[in-house]
Enzyme design. Structure first.
Site, PDB file in Angstrom:
ATOM      1  N   SER A  60       3.255   8.039  10.497  1.00  0.00           N
ATOM      2  CA  SER A  60       2.654   8.832   9.440  1.00  0.00           C
ATOM      3  C   SER A  60       3.445   8.516   8.171  1.00  0.00           C
ATOM      4  CB  SER A  60       2.752  10.316   9.753  1.00  0.00           C
ATOM      5  OG  SER A  60       4.088  10.746   9.561  1.00  0.00           O
ATOM      6  N   LYS A  61       2.866   8.889   7.046  1.00  0.00           N
ATOM      7  CA  LYS A  61       3.545   8.607   5.777  1.00  0.00           C
ATOM      8  C   LYS A  61       4.911   9.294   5.717  1.00  0.00           C
ATOM      9  CE  LYS A  61       1.327   5.726   3.529  1.00  0.00           C
ATOM     10  NZ  LYS A  61      -0.055   5.417   3.448  1.00  0.00           N
ATOM     11  N   ARG A  62       5.028  10.373   6.461  1.00  0.00           N
ATOM     12  CA  ARG A  62       6.284  11.134   6.406  1.00  0.00           C
ATOM     13  C   ARG A  62       7.239  10.758   7.536  1.00  0.00           C
ATOM     14  NH1 ARG A  62       3.279  15.012   7.084  1.00  0.00           N
ATOM     15  NH2 ARG A  62       1.560  14.332   5.783  1.00  0.00           N
TER      16      ARG A  62
END
Ligand code: GLU
Ligand code: ZN
Length: 497
Positions: free
Chosen positions: A255-257
């Protein structure tokens, strides 16, 4: 069929920094184009304006350039198929939109967002796959007039033909089939006329004569929609190659995070990674070199061009292993000229306030020798600050290992003798330190590890490290004598548990 000239494109949306996945896609496109003596194009897909981020386009180009992936056509240098920014191609999309509308292959949809949401909920409630019902497929003139009078602004939808099997002949995945009945009539233009991704990308790829669409697996599900559009618009379909996903070290989708790895190219640049290491590492994410080099790991960009082919792309997901990347980056650091690594490291030392920004020739030489000490073990530029910390401290922290070494019986003797020998030295450099060690050995009867380890532990606080005599030289006479005296004076406290 005559062979088309190979033309590949990397088509980022300016919604953020260059992601490692995007960099890998760009690299594969670049390699294929160079290998086949074709063209590599960067196109900016900026029609999803709500998601655009200021300066992202420049950041993407900067990162691609830093990686060394030179392009032949793009927003900055133009080219025969300009413009290369979607928002500057709106008229072109309008032309093809009208063609589809005129041919009855697309139609206006007046449904409001609320109506569409309701429809979707109802379908989900019935356990159906949500998709557009086709309500506006065959509106008659009165219905259209009523919607227009209500002030409704239509989107444009593509009329997906029923009962068709759409075959995507993927160069990585083989023939992948899709049932057209599973695809609802999809929006190709927004209410304000801006094209949606699948439509814009098809028009652009076709008009720019892209021969091979190389991109990540997540776009495979878009491909049947694009294939339908190619057919409806009468464009020849390009070849598709969908590279496998990149998973994080825990083998999960990123995920982007995701915090298991660093995800953006400019972050690596800021940490002092070398572009050729990243390129080398990215190339092996979902691609393997052919025999006889299948087991090798180190490849220059030129070698990659030479060896690259889409046949060697893998269906299996690639796992991003930061340790492996660090190993590879360290390899390139070791291979580099020292002066390059000095330039790589200096900004971190300056920013940490450890060295002055204006340096005398002596200071500069000192910095070079310091970086030289760590070139073998350095994983990335920024790491120099923690590695070389002991050169800048007034007081060392003695870790458990260092204390254990210092606690041995013979150590105080060795340290006192070494101090005496140092005081007698006229100069302070690796050669004279060598003599001091020799004398200490004679006087104390200790040699090898028993001689060097206590000195290293006392003067660096560590039990492992780079060349000891060079290290002491760079720590400098004054600090060395202070540290030694400090250990001697506080010996009992230091080694007591
Ligand atoms: N703009 C799209 C993206 O950023 C391009 C996808 C494609 O390569 O077709 O993912
Ligand atoms: Zn509708």
């Amino acid at each position: 069929m005559t062979e088309r000239k190979v033309r590949t494109r990397y088509a980022p949306s300016p919604t953020g920094h260059l992601h490692i996945g995007g960099a890998r896609t760009a690299l594969f496109c670049y390699l294929l184009a160079r290998k086949e003596r074709g063209n590599f194009i960067i196109r900016i897909e900026d029609t999803d304006q709500e998601r655009n981020i200021e300066n992202a386009e420049q950041g993407l180009l900067d990162s691609l350039k830093w990686l060394g992936l030179e392009w032949d056509e793009s927003v900055d240098i133009g080219g025969p198929y300009a413009p290369y920014r979607s928002m500057e191609r709106l008229e072109t999309y309008q032309t093809y939109l009208h063609q589809l509308l005129q041919d009855g292959k697309a139609y206006y949809c007046y449904c409001s967002k609320e109506e569409l949401d309701k429809e979707r909920e109802a379908q989900q409630g019935r356990g159906e796959m949500p998709r557009y019902s086709g309500r506006c497929r065959d509106l008659d003139e009165t219905e259209v007039r009523r919607f227009e009078e209500e002030g409704r602004q239509p989107t444009v939808r593509f009329r997906v033909p029923a009962n068709q099997t759409i075959v995507v002949d993927d160069l990585v995945r083989g023939k992948v089939t899709f049932d057209s009945n599973g695809i609802g009539d999809f929006v190709i233009a927004r209410k304000d006329g801006r094209p949606m991704y699948n439509f814009a990308v098809t028009v652009d790829d076709a008009l720019m004569e892209i021969s091979h669409i190389v991109r990540a697996e997540e776009h495979l599900s878009n491909t049947p929609l694009q294939v339908l559009l190619y057919e409806a618009l009468g464009f020849p379909t390009p070849r598709f190659a969908h590279a496998s996903l990149i998973l994080n070290p825990n083998r999960q989708k990123m995920s982007k995070r995701d915090e298991t790895i660093i995800q953006f190219v400019d972050q690596y640049e800021k940490l002092g990674y070398l572009p050729e290491a990243l390129v080398n590492y990215f190339a092996l994410l979902g691609w393997a070199p052919p025999e006889p080099r299948a087991e090798d790991e180190i490849f220059s960009l030129d070698e990659l061009v030479e060896l690259f082919s889409l046949e060697r792309l893998s269906k299996a997901p690639a796992i991003f292993d930061p340790e492996k990347l660090n190993w590879m980056n360290n390899h390139y650091i070791k291979e580099s000229d020292l002066s390059r690594i000095v330039d790589l490291c200096v900004p971190y030392l300056e920013r940490a306030g450890l060295i002055p920004t204006e340096r005398t020739p002596e200071q500069q030489e000192w910095v070079q020798r310091l970086v030289g000490l760590y070139q073998e073990q350095l994983k990335y530029g920024a790491q120099i600050v923690e590695l070389a910390d002991l050169f800048f401290r007034d007081h060392l922290n003695y870790g458990e290992e260092a204390k254990a070494v210092l606690a041995e019986d013979h150590v105080l003797d060795v340290l006192c003798e070494f101090r005496n020998q140092l005081q007698a030295l006229e100069s302070f450099d690796p050669n004279s330190l060598q003599r001091a060690f020799k004398q200490t050995q004679k006087a104390s009867g200790q040699k090898g590890k028993k001689l060097f380890m206590p000195v290293r532990a006392a003067l660096t606080g560590e039990v492992h490290g780079p060349d000891l005599k060079e290290s002491l030289t760079l720590i400098g006479r004054e600090k060395v004598e202070q540290r030694l005296q400090h250990v001697i004076d506080n010996y009992r406290q230091l080694v007591s548990k």
